[in-house]
Design a protein around this motif. Structure first.
Motif, PDB file in Angstrom:
ATOM      1  N   LYS A 120       0.801  -1.229   0.000  1.00 32.74           N
ATOM      2  CA  LYS A 120       0.000   0.000   0.000  1.00 32.74           C
ATOM      3  C   LYS A 120       0.832   1.277   0.000  1.00 32.74           C
ATOM      4  CE  LYS A 120      -3.581  -2.358   2.679  1.00 32.74           C
ATOM      5  NZ  LYS A 120      -4.380  -2.362   3.916  1.00 32.74           N
ATOM      6  N   ASP A 121       2.150   1.189   0.124  1.00 33.96           N
ATOM      7  CA  ASP A 121       2.986   2.379   0.249  1.00 33.96           C
ATOM      8  C   ASP A 121       3.826   2.604  -1.002  1.00 33.96           C
ATOM      9  OD1 ASP A 121       2.119   2.717   2.921  1.00 33.96           O
ATOM     10  OD2 ASP A 121       3.595   1.234   3.591  1.00 33.96           O
ATOM     11  N   THR A 122       4.252   3.827  -1.184  1.00 37.07           N
ATOM     12  CA  THR A 122       5.207   4.118  -2.247  1.00 37.07           C
ATOM     13  C   THR A 122       6.614   3.759  -1.773  1.00 37.07           C
ATOM     14  OG1 THR A 122       5.459   6.395  -1.450  1.00 37.07           O
ATOM     15  CG2 THR A 122       3.814   6.005  -3.151  1.00 37.07           C
ATOM     16  N   ILE A 123       7.473   3.404  -2.716  1.00 37.91           N
ATOM     17  CA  ILE A 123       8.848   3.034  -2.397  1.00 37.91           C
ATOM     18  C   ILE A 123       9.761   3.812  -3.330  1.00 37.91           C
ATOM     19  CG2 ILE A 123      10.508   1.150  -2.177  1.00 37.91           C
ATOM     20  CD1 ILE A 123       8.187  -0.770  -1.902  1.00 37.91           C
ATOM     21  N   PHE A 124      10.520   4.739  -2.761  1.00 36.92           N
ATOM     22  CA  PHE A 124      11.433   5.578  -3.546  1.00 36.92           C
ATOM     23  C   PHE A 124      10.714   6.243  -4.720  1.00 36.92           C
ATOM     24  CE2 PHE A 124      14.513   2.305  -1.917  1.00 36.92           C
ATOM     25  CZ  PHE A 124      15.092   3.142  -0.966  1.00 36.92           C
ATOM     26  N   GLY A 125       9.500   6.674  -4.471  1.00 38.32           N
ATOM     27  CA  GLY A 125       8.746   7.369  -5.502  1.00 38.32           C
ATOM     28  C   GLY A 125       8.000   6.468  -6.454  1.00 38.32           C
ATOM     29  N   LEU A 126       8.166   5.165  -6.320  1.00 33.24           N
ATOM     30  CA  LEU A 126       7.469   4.226  -7.185  1.00 33.24           C
ATOM     31  C   LEU A 126       6.202   3.729  -6.506  1.00 33.24           C
ATOM     32  CD1 LEU A 126      10.510   2.090  -8.401  1.00 33.24           C
ATOM     33  CD2 LEU A 126       9.294   3.831  -9.707  1.00 33.24           C
ATOM     34  N   GLY A 127       5.252   3.290  -7.310  1.00 34.36           N
ATOM     35  CA  GLY A 127       4.021   2.750  -6.755  1.00 34.36           C
ATOM     36  C   GLY A 127       3.048   3.832  -6.332  1.00 34.36           C
ATOM     37  N   ASN A 128       1.996   3.404  -5.661  1.00 33.07           N
ATOM     38  CA  ASN A 128       0.927   4.303  -5.247  1.00 33.07           C
ATOM     39  C   ASN A 128       0.619   4.093  -3.774  1.00 33.07           C
ATOM     40  OD1 ASN A 128      -0.206   5.173  -8.155  1.00 33.07           O
ATOM     41  ND2 ASN A 128       0.213   2.980  -8.177  1.00 33.07           N
ATOM     42  N   ALA A 129       0.354   5.186  -3.086  1.00 31.32           N
ATOM     43  CA  ALA A 129      -0.049   5.108  -1.681  1.00 31.32           C
ATOM     44  C   ALA A 129      -1.544   4.823  -1.628  1.00 31.32           C
ATOM     45  CB  ALA A 129       0.276   6.412  -0.971  1.00 31.32           C
ATOM     46  N   LEU A 130      -1.895   3.635  -1.189  1.00 27.84           N
ATOM     47  CA  LEU A 130      -3.296   3.226  -1.109  1.00 27.84           C
ATOM     48  C   LEU A 130      -3.858   3.541   0.269  1.00 27.84           C
ATOM     49  CD1 LEU A 130      -3.028  -0.255  -2.863  1.00 27.84           C
ATOM     50  CD2 LEU A 130      -3.550   1.958  -3.889  1.00 27.84           C
ATOM     51  N   PRO A 131      -5.159   3.727   0.397  1.00 26.75           N
ATOM     52  CA  PRO A 131      -5.761   4.021   1.710  1.00 26.75           C
ATOM     53  C   PRO A 131      -5.523   2.879   2.688  1.00 26.75           C
ATOM     54  CG  PRO A 131      -7.308   4.445  -0.078  1.00 26.75           C
ATOM     55  CD  PRO A 131      -6.145   3.753  -0.699  1.00 26.75           C
ATOM     56  N   ASP A 132      -5.425   3.216   3.975  1.00 31.28           N
ATOM     57  CA  ASP A 132      -5.199   2.196   5.007  1.00 31.28           C
ATOM     58  C   ASP A 132      -6.311   1.167   5.037  1.00 31.28           C
ATOM     59  OD1 ASP A 132      -2.847   3.373   5.756  1.00 31.28           O
ATOM     60  OD2 ASP A 132      -3.739   4.567   7.372  1.00 31.28           O
ATOM     61  N   GLY A 133      -7.506   1.588   4.685  1.00 33.29           N
ATOM     62  CA  GLY A 133      -8.634   0.670   4.715  1.00 33.29           C
ATOM     63  C   GLY A 133      -8.815  -0.139   3.447  1.00 33.29           C
ATOM     64  N   PHE A 134      -7.868  -0.033   2.515  1.00 34.10           N
ATOM     65  CA  PHE A 134      -7.998  -0.763   1.251  1.00 34.10           C
ATOM     66  C   PHE A 134      -7.944  -2.267   1.499  1.00 34.10           C
ATOM     67  CE2 PHE A 134      -5.989  -3.034  -2.247  1.00 34.10           C
ATOM     68  CZ  PHE A 134      -6.842  -2.719  -3.292  1.00 34.10           C
ATOM     69  N   THR A 135      -8.813  -3.019   0.834  1.00 30.74           N
ATOM     70  CA  THR A 135      -8.849  -4.472   0.981  1.00 30.74           C
ATOM     71  C   THR A 135      -8.809  -5.133  -0.391  1.00 30.74           C
ATOM     72  OG1 THR A 135     -11.263  -4.560   0.958  1.00 30.74           O
ATOM     73  CG2 THR A 135     -10.177  -4.326   3.110  1.00 30.74           C
ATOM     74  N   ALA A 136      -8.251  -6.342  -0.421  1.00 30.93           N
ATOM     75  CA  ALA A 136      -8.211  -7.129  -1.655  1.00 30.93           C
ATOM     76  C   ALA A 136      -8.140  -8.595  -1.265  1.00 30.93           C
ATOM     77  CB  ALA A 136      -7.006  -6.744  -2.508  1.00 30.93           C
ATOM     78  N   ALA A 137      -9.251  -9.287  -1.406  1.00 34.49           N
ATOM     79  CA  ALA A 137      -9.315 -10.680  -0.995  1.00 34.49           C
ATOM     80  C   ALA A 137      -8.704 -11.588  -2.057  1.00 34.49           C
ATOM     81  CB  ALA A 137     -10.761 -11.087  -0.740  1.00 34.49           C
ATOM     82  N   THR A 138      -8.128 -12.693  -1.615  1.00 34.36           N
ATOM     83  CA  THR A 138      -7.665 -13.716  -2.544  1.00 34.36           C
ATOM     84  C   THR A 138      -8.873 -14.498  -3.067  1.00 34.36           C
ATOM     85  OG1 THR A 138      -7.422 -15.381  -0.807  1.00 34.36           O
ATOM     86  CG2 THR A 138      -5.535 -13.942  -1.214  1.00 34.36           C
ATOM     87  N   PRO A 139      -8.723 -15.200  -4.199  1.00 31.53           N
ATOM     88  CA  PRO A 139      -9.849 -16.006  -4.695  1.00 31.53           C
ATOM     89  C   PRO A 139     -10.358 -17.014  -3.667  1.00 31.53           C
ATOM     90  CG  PRO A 139      -8.199 -15.763  -6.411  1.00 31.53           C
ATOM     91  CD  PRO A 139      -7.614 -15.158  -5.166  1.00 31.53           C
ATOM     92  N   LEU A 140      -9.447 -17.657  -2.929  1.00 36.52           N
ATOM     93  CA  LEU A 140      -9.875 -18.605  -1.906  1.00 36.52           C
ATOM     94  C   LEU A 140     -10.636 -17.897  -0.784  1.00 36.52           C
ATOM     95  CD1 LEU A 140      -6.866 -21.067  -1.502  1.00 36.52           C
ATOM     96  CD2 LEU A 140      -9.175 -21.611  -2.267  1.00 36.52           C
ATOM     97  N   GLY A 141     -10.174 -16.691  -0.429  1.00 38.91           N
ATOM     98  CA  GLY A 141     -10.861 -15.924   0.598  1.00 38.91           C
ATOM     99  C   GLY A 141     -12.260 -15.533   0.174  1.00 38.91           C
ATOM    100  N   GLN A 142     -12.437 -15.194  -1.095  1.00 40.96           N
ATOM    101  CA  GLN A 142     -13.756 -14.841  -1.597  1.00 40.96           C
ATOM    102  C   GLN A 142     -14.694 -16.051  -1.592  1.00 40.96           C
ATOM    103  OE1 GLN A 142     -12.393 -13.137  -5.371  1.00 40.96           O
ATOM    104  NE2 GLN A 142     -13.060 -11.118  -4.679  1.00 40.96           N
ATOM    105  N   ILE A 143     -14.169 -17.200  -1.986  1.00 42.02           N
ATOM    106  CA  ILE A 143     -14.994 -18.411  -1.991  1.00 42.02           C
ATOM    107  C   ILE A 143     -15.405 -18.781  -0.578  1.00 42.02           C
ATOM    108  CG2 ILE A 143     -14.939 -20.894  -2.440  1.00 42.02           C
ATOM    109  CD1 ILE A 143     -13.217 -20.284  -4.881  1.00 42.02           C
ATOM    110  N   ALA A 144     -14.480 -18.613   0.381  1.00 42.27           N
ATOM    111  CA  ALA A 144     -14.800 -18.916   1.776  1.00 42.27           C
ATOM    112  C   ALA A 144     -15.924 -18.023   2.300  1.00 42.27           C
ATOM    113  CB  ALA A 144     -13.553 -18.757   2.641  1.00 42.27           C
ATOM    114  N   GLN A 145     -16.044 -16.805   1.730  1.00 45.24           N
ATOM    115  CA  GLN A 145     -17.102 -15.883   2.130  1.00 45.24           C
ATOM    116  C   GLN A 145     -18.371 -16.063   1.311  1.00 45.24           C
ATOM    117  OE1 GLN A 145     -15.424 -11.927   1.852  1.00 45.24           O
ATOM    118  NE2 GLN A 145     -13.579 -12.527   2.955  1.00 45.24           N
ATOM    119  N   GLY A 146     -18.372 -17.045   0.424  1.00 42.35           N
ATOM    120  CA  GLY A 146     -19.542 -17.295  -0.409  1.00 42.35           C
ATOM    121  C   GLY A 146     -19.657 -16.356  -1.586  1.00 42.35           C
TER     122      GLY A 146
END
Length: 384
Positions: free
Chosen positions: A202-228
Motif C-alpha cells: 500500500k505504500d510508495t517506495i522511492f517514488g514508485l508505486g501508489n499510496a493506497l488508503p489504510d482501509g484498502f482491501t483485496a481478498a484472494t480467490p480462496l478468501g472470496q470463496i470462503a465468504q460465499g
C-alpha cells in the motif's frame, strides 16, 4: 583460480592453532559454498554421490527463481491495479516496485536465519549447515506482502532454533522450517496473516508505486470463496498468477517451471509431487459431486496448493523416504488440504497446515512400510 589461491593462502589462519581458529566454521561455510570440498569421510558407511548437499540446495534455489521473480512483478502489478494506474506504468516500473518491496523480506530472512546458524555452529564448534539456503528464500515467498519485517524475523528465529537446531540441524529436523515459520506467524499473529488487507503493498517506495488508503482491501480467490463470493479473477489470471496472494504462490506457470527443474535434476520426488495432486483431485472431485459449486481442478490454481506440492511437500528431510510411503504421504497431504479448504472457512488456504501434519506422520508411514516389507520377506524366506 585467483580466488581459490587466496582461500588456500588464508586457510591456515582458520585451522587448529591459527589466529582465527575461532571462526573456522564461518570460513568453512563460505569455502564449501564456493567450491566442492575435497574432504572425504574416514569412517562409517557412506553413500558417494556426484553432487553434495550444498549443490542440491543451490539447485532448489534456482528452481524457485521463476516464482520469486514473478511474485515481485505481481506485487507491483497489484499495487498499480488497485490504484487504477496500471495502464500508464511500464514493465520495469512495476517490477522494480515489487523488487524493492520483497527484497527487505529476503534480506531479513537470510540475515536472521543465517546469523543464528553461524552463531550456533561457532558455539558448537561444528560446520555451518546449508539447509537454510532454501528455507531463507522459501519463508519470504509463502507470506503476504503486508507481513511486517519484525514478525518475519521472529518467525525465522523460531523456525531455525526450535524446528531445526534443537533437533540436531539440517537433516535431523522433523518439520520443514519454512512451514514452521508460516505456522508460527499464522497462530501467533493471525490478523497479519489472514483477512483482506494484507495481500497488496500500500505504500510508495522511492517514488514508485501508489499510496493506497489504510482501509484498502483485496481478498484472494480462496478468501472470496470462503465468504460465499464468486472470485473476481478469471481462470487465466489464476493460472498466470495475476491475483492477490502470498508472494511466490500465485503463478502456476512459474511454479511448473520450477517443478520441471527439480524433476529433471532428480532432486524432488515425482511420486510425492504426483500423489499430492492425485489426493487433492480425488477429494475435490468428491466434494464437487456432493454439491460444491467450484470445479475440482480450480483448487490447483488457487492459493498455495501447487507451490506446496512442488517445493514444500517434496522436502527430502521431512517427507517419506520409502517409495510406497511417498505415495501415501503425498496423497494424505493433497486430500487433507482440500478437506481443510472446504470444511473450515476460517482457514481457506489449507495447504501449509496439511504439509505440517504430513511431516508429523511421515516417520510413522515409513515405519509401517518398512515393517510390512520385512514381514513379506520373512514369509518368502519361511522364517517367523
Amino acid at each position: 583460480m585467483n580466488l581459490r589461491s587466496y582461500l588456500n593462502k588464508i586457510k591456515p589462519n582458520f585451522e587448529e592453532g591459527g589466529k582465527l581458529h575461532a571462526f573456522r566454521s564461518v570460513f568453512d561455510g563460505f569455502e564449501t559454498f564456493l567450491y566442492v570440498p575435497n574432504d572425504t569421510a574416514k569412517s562409517g558407511v557412506n553413500i558417494h554421490d556426484a553432487i553434495d548437499s550444498k549443490r542440491i540446495m543451490s539447485m532448489v534455489v534456482i528452481a524457485l527463481m521463476p516464482a520469486m521473480l514473478f511474485g515481485m512483478y505481481n506485487i507491483g502489478y497489484q499495487n498499480y491495479l488497485a490504484a487504477g494506474t496500471l495502464e500508464s506504468a511500464g514493465f520495469w516500473e512495476i517490477f522494480i516496485y515489487g523488487f524493492l518491496a520483497v527484497l527487505p523480506k529476503i534480506l531479513v530472512s537470510y540475515i536472521v536465519g543465517l546469523g543464528i546458524e553461524f552463531a550456533w555452529a561457532q558455539w558448537k564448534g561444528e560446520e555451518i549447515q546449508e539447509g537454510y539456503l532454501v528455507s531463507g528464500i522459501l519463508i519470504p515467498l509463502i507470506i503476504p506482502i503486508g507481513c511486517p519485517l519484525w514478525m518475519l524475523a521472529l518467525a525465522c528465529a523460531f523456525s531455525v532454533i526450535f524446528c531445526k537446531e534443537i533437533f540436531g540441524g539440517t537433516g535431523m529436523n522433523i518439520f520443514n522450517p519454512a512451514i514452521a515459520a508460516r505456522m508460527f506467524l499464522f497462530f501467533a499473529y493471525p490478523a497479519k496473516m489472514t483477512g483482506d488487507q494484507i495481500w497488496v503493498a500500500k505504500d510508495t517506495i522511492f517514488g514508485l508505486g501508489n499510496a493506497l488508503p489504510d482501509g484498502f482491501t483485496a481478498a484472494t480467490p480462496l478468501g472470496q470463496i470462503a465468504q460465499g463470493i464468486a472470485p473476481d479473477a478469471s481462470i487465466c489470471d489464476m493460472i498466470c498468477g495475476f491475483i492477490p496472494g502470498s508472494i511466490g504462490e500465485t503463478s502456476v506457470i512459474a511454479i511448473a517451471i520450477g517443478a520441471i527443474i527439480l524433476l529433471w535434476t532428480g532432486i524432488a520426488s515425482w511420486r510425492t509431487m504426483l500423489s499430492v495432486f492425485v489426493g487433492g483431485a480425488v477429494l475435490a472431485f468428491i466434494f464437487q459431486s456432493t454439491g460444491q459449486s467450484m470445479e475440482w481442478w480450480h483448487h490447483f490454481v488457487m492459493g498455495g496448493f501447487a507451490f506446496g506440492a512442488v517445493f514444500m511437500a517434496t522436502d527430502p528431510v521431512t517427507s517419506c523416504r520409502t517409495t510406497c510411503g511417498q505415495y501415501i504421504y503425498g496423497f494424505l497431504i493433497g486430500a487433507m488440504a482440500i478437506i481443510i479448504r472446504v470444511m473450515n472457512a476460517g482457514y481457506p488456504e489449507g495447504m501449509m497446515l496439511a504439509i505440517f501434519f504430513g511431516n508429523m506422520f511421515a516417520p510413522t508411514i515409513d515405519h509401517f512400510v518398512v515393517a510390512r516389507n520385512i514381514s513379506k520377506r520373512a514369509k518368502r524366506g519361511g522364517t517367523k
